[in-house]
Design a protein around this motif. Sequence first.
Motif, PDB file in Angstrom:
ATOM      1  N   ASN A 285      48.956  62.608  20.835  1.00  0.00           N
ATOM      2  CA  ASN A 285      49.545  62.566  19.490  1.00  0.00           C
ATOM      3  C   ASN A 285      49.752  61.146  18.971  1.00  0.00           C
ATOM      4  N   TRP A 286      49.804  60.171  19.891  1.00  0.00           N
ATOM      5  CA  TRP A 286      50.004  58.780  19.472  1.00  0.00           C
ATOM      6  C   TRP A 286      48.710  58.088  19.066  1.00  0.00           C
ATOM      7  N   PHE A 287      47.557  58.728  19.341  1.00  0.00           N
ATOM      8  CA  PHE A 287      46.271  58.093  19.066  1.00  0.00           C
ATOM      9  C   PHE A 287      45.805  58.494  17.668  1.00  0.00           C
ATOM     10  N   PRO A 288      45.649  57.541  16.750  1.00  0.00           N
ATOM     11  CA  PRO A 288      45.307  57.890  15.363  1.00  0.00           C
ATOM     12  C   PRO A 288      44.027  58.701  15.211  1.00  0.00           C
ATOM     13  N   LEU A 289      42.996  58.403  16.025  1.00  0.00           N
ATOM     14  CA  LEU A 289      41.740  59.152  15.874  1.00  0.00           C
ATOM     15  C   LEU A 289      41.934  60.633  16.197  1.00  0.00           C
ATOM     16  N   VAL A 290      42.729  60.920  17.224  1.00  0.00           N
ATOM     17  CA  VAL A 290      43.010  62.319  17.565  1.00  0.00           C
ATOM     18  C   VAL A 290      43.717  63.002  16.398  1.00  0.00           C
ATOM     19  N   ASN A 291      44.650  62.295  15.803  1.00  0.00           N
ATOM     20  CA  ASN A 291      45.375  62.835  14.649  1.00  0.00           C
ATOM     21  C   ASN A 291      44.426  63.149  13.496  1.00  0.00           C
ATOM     22  N   ILE A 292      43.453  62.277  13.283  1.00  0.00           N
ATOM     23  CA  ILE A 292      42.475  62.494  12.206  1.00  0.00           C
ATOM     24  C   ILE A 292      41.677  63.770  12.437  1.00  0.00           C
ATOM     25  N   PHE A 293      41.228  63.965  13.673  1.00  0.00           N
ATOM     26  CA  PHE A 293      40.447  65.179  13.946  1.00  0.00           C
ATOM     27  C   PHE A 293      41.304  66.439  13.848  1.00  0.00           C
ATOM     28  N   GLU A 294      42.563  66.353  14.238  1.00  0.00           N
ATOM     29  CA  GLU A 294      43.440  67.517  14.088  1.00  0.00           C
ATOM     30  C   GLU A 294      43.617  67.867  12.610  1.00  0.00           C
ATOM     31  N   ILE A 295      43.788  66.846  11.776  1.00  0.00           N
ATOM     32  CA  ILE A 295      43.942  67.080  10.334  1.00  0.00           C
ATOM     33  C   ILE A 295      42.660  67.666   9.745  1.00  0.00           C
ATOM     34  N   THR A 296      41.523  67.096  10.118  1.00  0.00           N
ATOM     35  CA  THR A 296      40.247  67.586   9.577  1.00  0.00           C
ATOM     36  C   THR A 296      39.991  69.034   9.986  1.00  0.00           C
ATOM     37  N   ARG A 297      40.219  69.333  11.269  1.00  0.00           N
ATOM     38  CA  ARG A 297      39.984  70.714  11.730  1.00  0.00           C
ATOM     39  C   ARG A 297      40.964  71.691  11.077  1.00  0.00           C
ATOM     40  N   TYR A 298      42.207  71.250  10.855  1.00  0.00           N
ATOM     41  CA  TYR A 298      43.162  72.119  10.170  1.00  0.00           C
ATOM     42  C   TYR A 298      42.657  72.430   8.756  1.00  0.00           C
ATOM     43  N   GLY A 299      41.974  71.487   8.151  1.00  0.00           N
ATOM     44  CA  GLY A 299      41.404  71.725   6.830  1.00  0.00           C
ATOM     45  C   GLY A 299      40.168  72.608   6.862  1.00  0.00           C
ATOM     46  N   MET A 300      39.415  72.545   7.952  1.00  0.00           N
ATOM     47  CA  MET A 300      38.145  73.264   8.010  1.00  0.00           C
ATOM     48  C   MET A 300      38.285  74.695   8.526  1.00  0.00           C
ATOM     49  N   PHE A 301      39.209  74.917   9.485  1.00  0.00           N
ATOM     50  CA  PHE A 301      39.252  76.223  10.169  1.00  0.00           C
ATOM     51  C   PHE A 301      40.592  76.923   9.961  1.00  0.00           C
ATOM     52  N   GLU A 302      40.516  78.194   9.639  1.00  0.00           N
ATOM     53  CA  GLU A 302      41.728  78.996   9.454  1.00  0.00           C
ATOM     54  C   GLU A 302      42.519  79.071  10.757  1.00  0.00           C
ATOM     55  N   ALA A 303      41.812  79.099  11.897  1.00  0.00           N
ATOM     56  CA  ALA A 303      42.474  79.287  13.180  1.00  0.00           C
ATOM     57  C   ALA A 303      43.013  77.989  13.782  1.00  0.00           C
ATOM     58  N   ALA A 304      42.803  76.852  13.130  1.00  0.00           N
ATOM     59  CA  ALA A 304      43.251  75.571  13.708  1.00  0.00           C
ATOM     60  C   ALA A 304      44.770  75.473  13.684  1.00  0.00           C
ATOM     61  N   SER A 305      45.303  74.791  14.691  1.00  0.00           N
ATOM     62  CA  SER A 305      46.756  74.642  14.822  1.00  0.00           C
ATOM     63  C   SER A 305      47.282  73.545  13.889  1.00  0.00           C
ATOM     64  N   ASP A 306      48.523  73.723  13.437  1.00  0.00           N
ATOM     65  CA  ASP A 306      49.161  72.687  12.613  1.00  0.00           C
ATOM     66  C   ASP A 306      50.301  71.986  13.373  1.00  0.00           C
ATOM     67  N   LYS A 307      50.295  72.119  14.716  1.00  0.00           N
ATOM     68  CA  LYS A 307      51.397  71.562  15.513  1.00  0.00           C
ATOM     69  C   LYS A 307      51.219  70.077  15.825  1.00  0.00           C
ATOM     70  N   HIS A 308      50.044  69.534  15.531  1.00  0.00           N
ATOM     71  CA  HIS A 308      49.788  68.131  15.914  1.00  0.00           C
ATOM     72  C   HIS A 308      49.294  67.323  14.722  1.00  0.00           C
ATOM     73  N   LEU A 309      49.875  67.591  13.573  1.00  0.00           N
ATOM     74  CA  LEU A 309      49.503  66.869  12.348  1.00  0.00           C
ATOM     75  C   LEU A 309      50.597  65.866  12.010  1.00  0.00           C
ATOM     76  N   PHE A 310      50.231  64.602  11.925  1.00  0.00           N
ATOM     77  CA  PHE A 310      51.204  63.548  11.614  1.00  0.00           C
ATOM     78  C   PHE A 310      50.615  62.601  10.554  1.00  0.00           C
ATOM     79  N   PRO A 311      50.446  63.094   9.318  1.00  0.00           N
ATOM     80  CA  PRO A 311      49.808  62.257   8.291  1.00  0.00           C
ATOM     81  C   PRO A 311      50.575  60.975   7.991  1.00  0.00           C
ATOM     82  N   GLY A 312      51.916  61.030   8.031  1.00  0.00           N
ATOM     83  CA  GLY A 312      52.697  59.823   7.768  1.00  0.00           C
ATOM     84  C   GLY A 312      52.434  58.752   8.815  1.00  0.00           C
ATOM     85  N   TYR A 313      52.356  59.159  10.072  1.00  0.00           N
ATOM     86  CA  TYR A 313      52.068  58.219  11.160  1.00  0.00           C
ATOM     87  C   TYR A 313      50.672  57.622  10.990  1.00  0.00           C
TER      88      TYR A 313
END
Length: 264
Positions: A210-238
């Motif tokens: 969760n502290w690695f910005p690139l991982v955060n980017i992929f979590e955000i992108t997948r949350y946007g692309m897939f209905e089944a993606a998790s929203d537990k690891h999204l930190f846009p402010g960070y």
Amino acid sequence: MTATRSSFYRDLTLQLDVIGALVLRELHTRFGRNNIGYLWMVGEPLMLATVIGALHAFQPGHIGSTMPPVAFSLVGYCVFIIFRGIFNRAESILESSLPLMYHRMISVLNLSLARVVVEAAGCVTTFVLLYTIIILLGFAEPPARPLWAIGGVAGMIWISFAWGLNVTAITFEKPTLQRLVHPISYFMMPLSGAFFAVEWMPVSIQNAANWFPLVNIFEITRYGMFEAASDKHLFPGYLIANCAIYTYTGLIGIRRVRNRIHLH
């Protein structure tokens, strides 16, 4: 007030014209006008991404996840090559463009922005084309939350640009450091989250990821692309804070580098 606004508009127009000219120069230098010419900007990433997608066409998805494997891999690869292209080419920006520094109106920032435009345009176009094709073939659904997906891609472009500025500043006239840039980008691929979701990992690894910005980017992108993606690891402010800090340090770095450039 009117004179100030007019001056700002004139300066902004001039900078946009400079960046536009540098983009055309970059396209001509890299792809030329023979064969399909500038279309190689899309052709190169298109071929590689097609191979990655095809490799996952007949594989089952991750256990416990309903995200389609072809779409999952395509999102990961296409977004990652934005980072790879901008980050890798940042170390050669100055050495390949030193004669341009004779022109006062051209800055290191202009050169960096021009390369970001070329890399991002090629990769995003490839992503849109391939994702449309796999939707038509039945391997994916349309993006579930388009604004989140756009935000993730924009975040990748921004942080790649910011890290690229720092790379340009740190590696100028340091050949040994320049040679390390490409290996670093390849090490980033398995660590970036391009091909795994954080929720698949053990809890201890999730907390570190969760502290690695690139991982955060992929979590955000997948949350946007897939209905089944998790929203537990999204930190846009960070993520935004990281991008802003690295952009600031990068701008300071290239300003200092500009003072070290001596033209003969």
